[in-house]
Scaffold this motif. Structure first.
Motif, PDB file in Angstrom:
ATOM      1  N   LYS A 161       0.828  -1.209   0.000  1.00 20.63           N
ATOM      2  CA  LYS A 161       0.000   0.000   0.000  1.00 20.63           C
ATOM      3  C   LYS A 161       0.861   1.258   0.000  1.00 20.63           C
ATOM      4  CE  LYS A 161      -3.936   2.259   2.176  1.00 20.63           C
ATOM      5  NZ  LYS A 161      -3.475   3.568   1.691  1.00 20.63           N
ATOM      6  N   GLN A 162       1.962   1.232   0.759  1.00 14.74           N
ATOM      7  CA  GLN A 162       2.850   2.389   0.799  1.00 14.74           C
ATOM      8  C   GLN A 162       3.434   2.669  -0.582  1.00 14.74           C
ATOM      9  OE1 GLN A 162       6.174   1.885   3.443  1.00 14.74           O
ATOM     10  NE2 GLN A 162       6.652   4.068   3.491  1.00 14.74           N
TER      11      GLN A 162
ATOM     12  N   ASP B 116       0.538   4.062  -2.824  1.00 17.23           N
ATOM     13  CA  ASP B 116       0.231   5.445  -2.460  1.00 17.23           C
ATOM     14  C   ASP B 116       1.308   6.385  -2.983  1.00 17.23           C
ATOM     15  OD1 ASP B 116      -2.166   4.989  -1.181  1.00 17.23           O
ATOM     16  OD2 ASP B 116      -1.285   4.782   0.812  1.00 17.23           O
TER      17      ASP B 116
ATOM     18  N   ASP C  40     -10.263   4.150   1.945  1.00 14.82           N
ATOM     19  CA  ASP C  40      -9.277   4.226   3.027  1.00 14.82           C
ATOM     20  C   ASP C  40      -9.042   5.643   3.511  1.00 14.82           C
ATOM     21  OD1 ASP C  40      -7.905   5.277   0.888  1.00 14.82           O
ATOM     22  OD2 ASP C  40      -6.036   4.198   1.296  1.00 14.82           O
TER      23      ASP C  40
END
Length: 475
Positions: free
Chosen positions: A69-70, A73, A340
């Motif tokens: 996810k990092q 993103d 999110d």
């Protein structure tokens, strides 16, 4: 019963079935690829293969490990940043939540207004009775860390995301007061902080002075409430709408206010999308006629939605605009929030005034150009810094200019805290019933700022011109 006349016929049938299955699978795969390509156009881009290969390599081989996810993103943030558009951004997770909360009627935080000053985060104001004030934080405090995370290097939305959070949760704020002071750590509990964007006062001659700081969810309702307060005893004779330093915000409350002040059916603005594939024209839906003269105050920091309202009032309601050329932000962002909390804010359209003018990078030109006095643009006083005889630099020079503006000059050699500067400080401190040390300290600094604000309020040439114009129109 055997339906085949020979083994050869049976083998031919099996081969045809196998071939049919392969063809069917190939057609299905091709259709799937076509659907995926249409559904996700980036898959057709040659560069996507490099992205996918890089992602796989980082996930499998990066020495310190990586969170999927990092990485994604970061990729989204970089993609939008590559547009080199100052108004478009991707804000991941908590940063996105903080962005959307800033436009809501309330948020959960500590009640401190924060500004960026020379790459530092400075507390510029406090909500009365909120956790920050109760905990002893002061305007001028420089935030150095939130919950142990250094403020330096974080963008504004990242810092907001750290300060805000769930109601009742704790946050530790570290600040310094002056360059040589020891850091102060304060633990605060987050509370609901109301967002107020409209204030009003009744001026002499029945003129209502209404200030809108920005356009948030409830700004339209707040504006209506403040107008009601101003008119509860008798009708107004003039409306002085103050949009100075208003950075803009949401279009919806802007339209709501325009509907109150602009005659029914008159244009407010046109929003024009890419390649003019869509043009949305907003026209006033005024329910009750507004007949009171309007003047609008603006400056170089009046931007976006405040420019929309200014131009609409000028061109469709005959309002008089006073002050300085506005900022010139004539583009429109739409934001989408994901599950999110992440937010994509993207420039999707530009807008033009009722008269058909594009204002991006141009701004709205006032009918009466009026500037504020030079002292209104002085750099901030160095609250939290002790200055005395022997001190020197820009902070000393600013202090000397403030003392002179308030009538306590001459204040010494420019930029050098000498005997004359100390004498001017002593004179001011005595007049304010403060301890007359001749040294600059926090109490003296806050009092100087208060007196300078009061002087600007009295001498505000833009506001005075607005009152003059409205009186000349029958107010």
């Amino acid at each position: 019963m055997n339906i085949f006349t020979s083994n050869a016929a049976k083998q031919r049938f099996i081969a045809l079935c196998a071939l049919g299955a392969v063809l069917f699978a190939a057609i299905g795969f091709a259709i799937g690829l076509l659907w995926m390509g249409n559904r996700y156009p980036m898959l057709r881009e040659p560069g996507f293969q490099q992205f996918a290969a890089s992602y796989d390599r980082v996930i499998s081989d990066y020495l310190n490990g990586a969170e999927p996810k990092q990485l994604l993103d970061g990729a989204a943030e970089g993609m939008v940043a590559a547009l080199e558009d100052p108004y478009s951004s991707y804000m991941a997770g908590e940063k996105g939540d903080a962005y959307t909360q800033s436009y809501e009627g309330q948020f959960y935080g500590i009640g401190a207004e924060i500004r960026v000053e020379e790459d530092q985060y400075v507390i510029s104001g406090l909500t009365k009775g909120a956790p920050a004030e109760r905990g002893g934080l002061l305007p001028g405090d420089i935030i150095t860390a939130i919950d142990g995370q250094a403020a330096k290097g974080k963008d504004f939305q990242e810092l907001l995301a750290l300060v805000r959070g769930e109601e009742g949760t704790s946050v530790v704020v570290k600040v310094v007061r002056g360059s040589d002071s020891k850091p102060i750590e304060v633990s605060l509990k987050r509370e609901a902080i109301p967002v107020h964007t409209v204030t009003s006062e009744l001026l002499e001659g029945g003129i209502g002075h209404v200030t809108i700081s920005r356009f948030a969810d409830m700004t339209g309702e707040e504006f209506k409430t403040e107008l009601g307060k101003l008119q509860q005893d008798k009708p107004l004779k003039g409306l002085l709408l103050d949009l100075r330093s208003n950075p803009g915000g949401l279009l919806k409350p802007t339209i709501e206010i325009a509907n109150m002040l602009i005659p029914d059916g008159k244009a407010i603005l046109d929003v024009v999308y890419k390649d003019e594939r869509q043009i949305i024209t907003y026209k006033s839906r005024q329910e009750k006629e507004w007949t009171i003269p309007i003047a609008v105050l603006v400056n170089g920091q009046s931007a976006s939605a405040s420019e929309v309202l200014t131009a609409a009032l000028k061109e469709s309601a005959g309002a008089t605009v006073i002050g300085e050329q506005t900022y010139g932000k004539g583009v429109v962002q739409a934001f989408k929030q994901f599950a999110d909390g992440s937010v994509l804010s993207l420039t999707e359209a530009q807008w033009k005034t009722p008269g058909g003018a594009w204002i991006n990078k141009k701004g709205v030109t006032p009918d009466h150009v009026v500037s504020l006095p030079a002292y209104a643009s002085l750099r901030p006083l160095a609250i939290g810094t002790a200055m005395k005889i022997g001190s020197y630099g820009e902070d000393v020079h600013t202090l000397q200019l403030v003392l002179q503006e308030l009538g306590y000059g001459p204040a010494g050699v420019e930029g050098y805290y000498d005997e004359q500067t100390a004498a001017a400080m002593k004179k001011f401190q005595a007049a304010e019933k403060l301890e007359s040390t001749g040294q600059f300290n926090d109490k003296s600094g806050y009092q100087l700022l208060q007196r300078l604000r009061e002087k600007l309020d009295r001498e505000d040439p833009q506001l005075l011109k607005g009152v003059e114009v409205l009186k000349g129109q029958g107010a």
